[in-house]
Write an enzyme that holds these catalytic residues in place. Structure first.
Site, PDB file in Angstrom:
ATOM      1  N   HIS A   1       0.685  -1.194   0.045  1.00  0.00           N
ATOM      2  CA  HIS A   1       0.015  -0.236  -0.162  1.00  0.00           C
ATOM      3  C   HIS A   1       0.767   1.273   0.064  1.00  0.00           C
ATOM      4  O   HIS A   1       0.200   2.321   0.164  1.00  0.00           O
ATOM      5  CB  HIS A   1      -0.982   0.143   1.257  1.00  0.00           C
ATOM      6  CG  HIS A   1      -2.071  -0.908   1.125  1.00  0.00           C
ATOM      7  ND1 HIS A   1      -3.185  -0.940   0.657  1.00  0.00           N
ATOM      8  CD2 HIS A   1      -1.948  -2.169   1.565  1.00  0.00           C
ATOM      9  CE1 HIS A   1      -4.043  -1.871   0.740  1.00  0.00           C
ATOM     10  NE2 HIS A   1      -3.227  -2.707   1.590  1.00  0.00           N
TER      11      HIS A   1
ATOM     12  N   LYS B   1      -8.344  13.789   3.979  1.00  0.00           N
ATOM     13  CA  LYS B   1      -7.381  12.809   4.024  1.00  0.00           C
ATOM     14  C   LYS B   1      -6.346  12.955   5.058  1.00  0.00           C
ATOM     15  O   LYS B   1      -6.308  13.968   5.368  1.00  0.00           O
ATOM     16  CB  LYS B   1      -6.593  12.663   2.747  1.00  0.00           C
ATOM     17  CG  LYS B   1      -6.174  13.943   2.084  1.00  0.00           C
ATOM     18  CD  LYS B   1      -5.611  13.636   0.701  1.00  0.00           C
ATOM     19  CE  LYS B   1      -6.567  13.853  -0.486  1.00  0.00           C
ATOM     20  NZ  LYS B   1      -6.771  12.652  -1.228  1.00  0.00           N
ATOM     21  N   ARG B   2      -5.730  12.216   5.500  1.00  0.00           N
ATOM     22  CA  ARG B   2      -4.525  12.241   6.301  1.00  0.00           C
ATOM     23  C   ARG B   2      -3.559  13.364   5.932  1.00  0.00           C
ATOM     24  O   ARG B   2      -3.620  13.651   4.869  1.00  0.00           O
ATOM     25  CB  ARG B   2      -3.710  11.130   6.694  1.00  0.00           C
ATOM     26  CG  ARG B   2      -4.554  10.042   7.554  1.00  0.00           C
ATOM     27  CD  ARG B   2      -4.861  10.553   9.059  1.00  0.00           C
ATOM     28  NE  ARG B   2      -3.522  10.576   9.522  1.00  0.00           N
ATOM     29  CZ  ARG B   2      -3.006   9.446  10.819  1.00  0.00           C
ATOM     30  NH1 ARG B   2      -4.089   8.596  11.129  1.00  0.00           N
ATOM     31  NH2 ARG B   2      -2.102   9.706  11.409  1.00  0.00           N
TER      32      ARG B   2
ATOM     33  N   LYS C   1       0.777  14.554   0.039  1.00  0.00           N
ATOM     34  CA  LYS C   1      -0.848  14.698  -0.422  1.00  0.00           C
ATOM     35  C   LYS C   1      -1.102  16.089  -0.716  1.00  0.00           C
ATOM     36  O   LYS C   1      -1.964  16.497  -1.364  1.00  0.00           O
ATOM     37  CB  LYS C   1      -1.762  14.310   0.652  1.00  0.00           C
ATOM     38  CG  LYS C   1      -1.671  12.685   0.904  1.00  0.00           C
ATOM     39  CD  LYS C   1      -2.608  12.276   2.080  1.00  0.00           C
ATOM     40  CE  LYS C   1      -2.581  10.878   2.436  1.00  0.00           C
ATOM     41  NZ  LYS C   1      -3.396   9.928   1.328  1.00  0.00           N
TER      42      LYS C   1
ATOM     43  N   THR D   1      -8.648   6.208  -2.267  1.00  0.00           N
ATOM     44  CA  THR D   1      -9.956   5.571  -2.340  1.00  0.00           C
ATOM     45  C   THR D   1     -11.011   6.740  -2.221  1.00  0.00           C
ATOM     46  O   THR D   1     -12.167   6.530  -2.553  1.00  0.00           O
ATOM     47  CB  THR D   1     -10.372   4.279  -1.212  1.00  0.00           C
ATOM     48  OG1 THR D   1      -9.763   4.888  -0.055  1.00  0.00           O
ATOM     49  CG2 THR D   1      -9.231   3.183  -1.664  1.00  0.00           C
TER      50      THR D   1
ATOM     51  N   LYS E   1     -14.931   7.728  -3.926  1.00  0.00           N
ATOM     52  CA  LYS E   1     -16.064   8.100  -3.091  1.00  0.00           C
ATOM     53  C   LYS E   1     -16.711   9.562  -3.795  1.00  0.00           C
ATOM     54  O   LYS E   1     -17.821   9.464  -4.083  1.00  0.00           O
ATOM     55  CB  LYS E   1     -15.834   8.226  -1.724  1.00  0.00           C
ATOM     56  CG  LYS E   1     -15.468   7.112  -1.129  1.00  0.00           C
ATOM     57  CD  LYS E   1     -14.863   6.986   0.390  1.00  0.00           C
ATOM     58  CE  LYS E   1     -14.131   5.719   0.803  1.00  0.00           C
ATOM     59  NZ  LYS E   1     -13.230   5.946   1.958  1.00  0.00           N
TER      60      LYS E   1
HETATM   61  C1  26V Z   1       1.770   2.549   7.589  1.00  0.00           C
HETATM   62  C2  26V Z   1       2.514   2.573   8.736  1.00  0.00           C
HETATM   63  C3  26V Z   1       3.898   2.611   8.624  1.00  0.00           C
HETATM   64  C4  26V Z   1       4.660   2.097  10.067  1.00  0.00           C
HETATM   65  C5  26V Z   1       3.645   1.790  10.989  1.00  0.00           C
HETATM   66  C6  26V Z   1       2.364   1.925  11.144  1.00  0.00           C
HETATM   67  C7  26V Z   1       1.651   2.273   9.906  1.00  0.00           C
HETATM   68  C8  26V Z   1       0.351   2.140   9.829  1.00  0.00           C
HETATM   69  C9  26V Z   1      -0.166   2.385   8.850  1.00  0.00           C
HETATM   70  C10 26V Z   1       0.106   2.595   7.730  1.00  0.00           C
HETATM   71  C11 26V Z   1      -0.444   2.571   6.490  1.00  0.00           C
HETATM   72  C12 26V Z   1       0.260   3.307   5.229  1.00  0.00           C
HETATM   73  C13 26V Z   1      -0.259   2.601   4.038  1.00  0.00           C
HETATM   74  C14 26V Z   1      -1.520   3.030   3.675  1.00  0.00           C
HETATM   75  O1  26V Z   1      -2.539   3.550   4.210  1.00  0.00           O
HETATM   76  N1  26V Z   1      -1.626   3.377   2.340  1.00  0.00           N
HETATM   77  C15 26V Z   1      -2.637   3.719   1.706  1.00  0.00           C
HETATM   78  O2  26V Z   1      -3.394   2.572   1.487  1.00  0.00           O
HETATM   79  C16 26V Z   1      -4.730   3.047   0.741  1.00  0.00           C
HETATM   80  C17 26V Z   1      -5.256   1.624   0.344  1.00  0.00           C
HETATM   81  O3  26V Z   1      -4.867   0.755  -0.402  1.00  0.00           O
HETATM   82  C18 26V Z   1      -4.402   3.836  -0.706  1.00  0.00           C
HETATM   83  O4  26V Z   1      -5.693   4.134  -1.179  1.00  0.00           O
HETATM   84  C19 26V Z   1      -3.602   4.925  -0.432  1.00  0.00           C
HETATM   85  O5  26V Z   1      -3.252   5.589  -1.594  1.00  0.00           O
HETATM   86  C20 26V Z   1      -2.375   4.505   0.594  1.00  0.00           C
HETATM   87  O6  26V Z   1      -1.769   5.804   0.902  1.00  0.00           O
END
Ligand code: 26V
Length: 794
Positions: A351, A531-532, A537, A639, A643
């Site tokens: 992701h 979004k975050r 972004k 995503t 929406k």
């Molecule tokens: C990353 C990390 C990194 C270190 C530890 C904790 C932690 C927790 C969550 C994440 C998530 C990062 C990845 C993420 O959310 N990616 C997003 O995934 C979406 C679904 O596929 C996608 O639409 C977004 O573009 C993407 O940023």
């Protein structure tokens, strides 16, 4: 028929009020009514849930197990009533009891067991797997505290703890009988030529099941969340020795394990507790999977025929070594068979390409927490190196670190990206060497979102119009929205479409007034970025352009301006200083602009605090313009973009993530494209002076940066944004300056299009009509066919 079901539902609600809540109607609070309604609705999920489970057993069906550290579910009650076809009946019952249905719905806490896109995708997937009849379990952690709540204090983000379990959670069933011991630490000894792990600590993983019902209740699956419990409540021996604090240690360890969701999705931190959480989820899930398999089968080598395990990012990537450990150490299988078996079961979804978010654990930490797994990882790595003997081997263990991306890749039979562009970049940039060694392993699965929650439930005016226009059936066959295209030339349809949007905007304007104290004009263009908060972004690009727009209006206040409301929403990771500075700037700019009598109604900026799933359900249906403006090559998919499209908001965006496919589906004439491509962005960064050159070439951007630098938006502290301005000039990795002018120009094209109602409404309606591809049902069917090898049970 609807009358009858309403009467039965009402009787059930009253029964629960009396016998489950122990309240009589005169004394029932809103909470009591919500609980009573929730139990009455939950009762109606149980039959399809049992039926689905029984059929899966009876027909010995293959199941998918979706392992995810995050499920960003949001509220459940209304969604469940929609899928059961009981939404209107539920409203009627509450009305008959003198209750405000909306208020009851909004009384439910928003379950925020996730950070953002990855967690919300897992929740959409659960709903779609139930809708398309894919036998599935979601496995996650039952965090006591979900993502923090955001407040603004002097325009700055302040985090407060979230407490969704403070009230009873009516949707889950505790399953204390489904519990597993999870080992940590200790040492590995050799006994009779075999490795034996003697753990130093253990906790219990105890299951809580939430049924997830699909559209029309045809199928239901289970979301199983693990709670950590101490193995021994209390160390009595230590207590009796007078060591009171130490006696409570096991309990303390267990309680911290499932206490809180890690809120940092930007940088990987290497914290031992996070690794423990990941192993806790993964080991509990795999033990549960093997127990279930063994109830019906004997030969563990048949596991891949019955079990597909999907790893949602690398967070559960310890599944590879853990499955090997369980098959070998605990079930006597040989290493080579275990490796083949595990790999045939496992799939890995990537992701993110951002290097700072890729998980790598120091071998010291990894070996301390999971000594047996450290050995297994080394063995996997040397097996892989020997077998493929590549020229430039990118190992799993390198520079005293375990690389979870490489581990997940090597241990999976399929690896997927989440949009066409992203999957190509996974091949070319992230895993080029592994891709050469394993051609065909990387596949694309473009993300999707569930149209039940994001259209049918969140946008009743538009959903009603769609059904009136093309009939029902689009809810689980979203390509049927194409049928709307024939009507966009019809003035009457366009007026209805416009009226639906306006109704949502009026409702949102009322909420904004109550929430932010700002009066906004519902006829203004609602321009939304939610979004975050991340540098990539580029909320910064948006606010800088907002300032330029404000400046332009002030220079010519009597010009023919299109009124705009700029809406921002989103949280920063608590330790992400640059993101927090951007939040502060947006709030400072909002305060200045909103108080300006010159621009007045022509421009307002609002940033309601604590953006979450529920707020998204309010904002997105009321949006005119979807901001998807990441630096090309950085957003894996997005995503939210899907929406907005579904809800009839055209996109202003870059060629990044799934925007590329949105543009392709909707057509260039219905999308406001700007900015550099991925290749152009990479080339641009080669010029060390790129940002200075871009700023010097753009008078509007120079003016904007000067206004900020002079303290126009921070009168009490003129140097507040010196650091931020300096970074735009000299360290602009995300190319805000270089994309500024084309973004500004694209916003001008938006204004021109919006000024012509016919053009705009047609464009908006075509966005909805052409959004069918972005249903997560399509995504799930594709995973079933290309990764899981699971047929639909429906
Ligand atoms: C990353 C990390 C990194 C270190 C530890 C904790 C932690 C927790 C969550 C994440 C998530 C990062 C990845 C993420 O959310 N990616 C997003 O995934 C979406 C679904 O596929 C996608 O639409 C977004 O573009 C993407 O940023």
């Amino acid at each position: 028929m609807p009358l009858l079901s309403t009467d039965v539902l009402r009787a059930d609600v009253l029964r629960h009020l009396t016998f489950t809540l122990g309240k009589d109607t005169p004394n029932a609070s809103r909470y009591d009514w919500r609980m009573a309604l929730s139990y009455a609705i939950r009762d109606r999920i149980v039959a399809p849930w049992f039926a689905s489970t029984r059929r899966t057993w009876a027909e010995d069906r293959k199941r998918v197990y979706y392992l995810s550290m995050e499920f960003l579910i949001g509220r459940i009650l209304e969604d469940a009533t929609v899928n059961l076809g009981l939404r209107d009946a539920a409203e009627a019952v509450m009305q008959a009891e003198g209750q405000d249905f909306r208020a009851i719905i909004e009384d439910e806490p928003d379950a925020a067991l996730g950070n953002g896109g990855l967690g919300r995708l897992a929740a959409c997937f659960m709903e779609s797997m139930a809708t398309v009849g894919c036998p599935a379990y979601g496995y996650g952690i039952r965090y006591e505290h979900g993502l923090f709540r955001q407040r603004f204090q002097g325009g700055q983000q302040v985090e407060t703890p979230e407490d969704w379990l403070k009230q009873a959670h009516p949707w889950e069933f505790a399953r204390p009988e489904s519990a597993y011991t999870i080992p940590f630490k200790g040492e590995v000894i050799t006994r009779d030529g075999r490795e034996v792990w003697q753990p130093g600590e253990t906790v219990i993983a105890s299951a809580h099941d939430t049924p997830v019902v699909g559209w029309q209740g045809k199928w239901a699956n289970t979301l199983r969340l693990w709670e950590a419990q101490p193995t021994t409540m209390f160390d009595l021996e230590r207590f009796n020795r007078g060591d009171y604090a130490a006696a409570a240690e096991p309990e303390a360890l267990a309680r911290t394990l499932s206490r809180v969701l890690y809120p940092d999705d930007t940088t990987y931190q290497g914290k031992e507790l996070r690794l423990k959480q990941e192993f806790f989820l993964t080991s509990a899930a795999l033990q549960d999977i093997l127990r279930r398999f063994k109830k019906a089968h004997t030969d563990l080598r048949d596991l891949p025929k019955h079990v597909a395990i999907q790893m949602n990012d690398t967070h559960p990537a310890i599944a590879g070594p853990e499955l090997i450990r369980l098959l070998t150490d605990e079930n006597g299988m040989g290493f080579d068979d275990a490796l083949d078996t595990a790999r045939a079961c496992l799939g890995y979804t990537n992701h993110t390409l951002l290097p700072e978010a890729l998980e790598r654990w120091a071998t010291f930490t990894f070996g301390t927490v999971l000594p047996r797994h450290m050995q297994i990882v080394e063995r996997i790595d040397s097996w892989h190196r020997r077998t493929y003997n590549p020229p430039h081997y990118i190992g799993v263990v390198k520079h005293h670190e375990v690389r979870m991306g490489e581990l997940a890749f090597v241990m999976a039979h399929k690896v997927n990206g989440v949009s066409a562009l992203h999957s190509d970049l996974v091949k070319q940039n992230l895993f080029p060497e592994l891709h050469r060694l394993h051609p065909g392993r990387i596949v694309n699965q473009t993300n999707g979102v569930t149209p039940r929650r994001w259209l049918k439930m969140a946008n009743r005016p538009l959903a009603g119009l769609i059904t009136d226009t093309i009939g029902s059936g689009w809810e689980d066959d979203l390509d049927r929205l194409k049928g709307l295209e024939a009507h966009v030339g019809d003035k009457g349809f366009r007026e209805h479409f416009d009226a639906a949007k306006r109704a949502n905007k009026v409702a949102l304007a009322g909420w904004i007034k109550a929430e932010c104290g700002v009066t906004v004009n519902p006829d203004a263009l609602f321009d939304v970025q939610v979004k975050r908060i991340h540098e990539y972004k580029r909320q910064l690009l948006n606010i800088l352009e907002t300032i330029a727009h404000w400046h332009a209006i002030r220079e010519n206040p009597t010009g023919n301006w299109v009124p705009r409301v700029k809406i921002f929403g989103g949280k920063s990771a608590p330790g992400y200083a640059v993101a927090k500075e951007i939040i502060h700037l947006i709030n400072d700019v909002a305060a200045t602009i909103n108080a300006d009598p010159v621009t007045g109604d022509l421009l307002k900026v609002v940033y309601p605090a604590n953006y979450n799933v529920s707020m998204a359900e309010r904002l997105i249906p009321a949006s005119d313009l979807s901001e998807q403006i990441s630096t090309a090559g950085k957003e894996a998919s997005g995503t939210g973009n899907m929406k907005f499209m579904m809800n009839g908001a055209p996109t202003i965006g870059t060629l990044d993530g799934a925007n590329v496919e949105i543009l392709q589906e909707v057509g260039a004439e219905n999308f406001f494209l700007f900015g550099m491509t991925t290749e152009e962005a990479m080339a641009r960064r080669q010029d060390p002076d790129h940002s200075r050159k871009a700023i010097e070439a753009s008078q509007p951007l120079q003016d904007v940066l000067q206004m900020i630098a002079e303290g126009l938006f921070s009168p009490g502290q003129k140097d507040r944004y010196h650091g931020l301005v300096h970074r735009v000039w000299h360290h602009d990795y995300f190319l805000v300056a270089s994309d500024f002018d084309t973004y500004h120009a694209a916003q001008g094209r938006v204004d021109a299009a919006y000024a012509d109602r016919d053009i705009w409404v047609k464009m908006a309606a075509l966005n909805t009509a052409r959004s069918g591809f972005f249903s997560s049902d399509r995504t799930i069917r594709s995973y079933m066919a290309e990764i899981w090898d699971i047929p639909s049970a429906l």
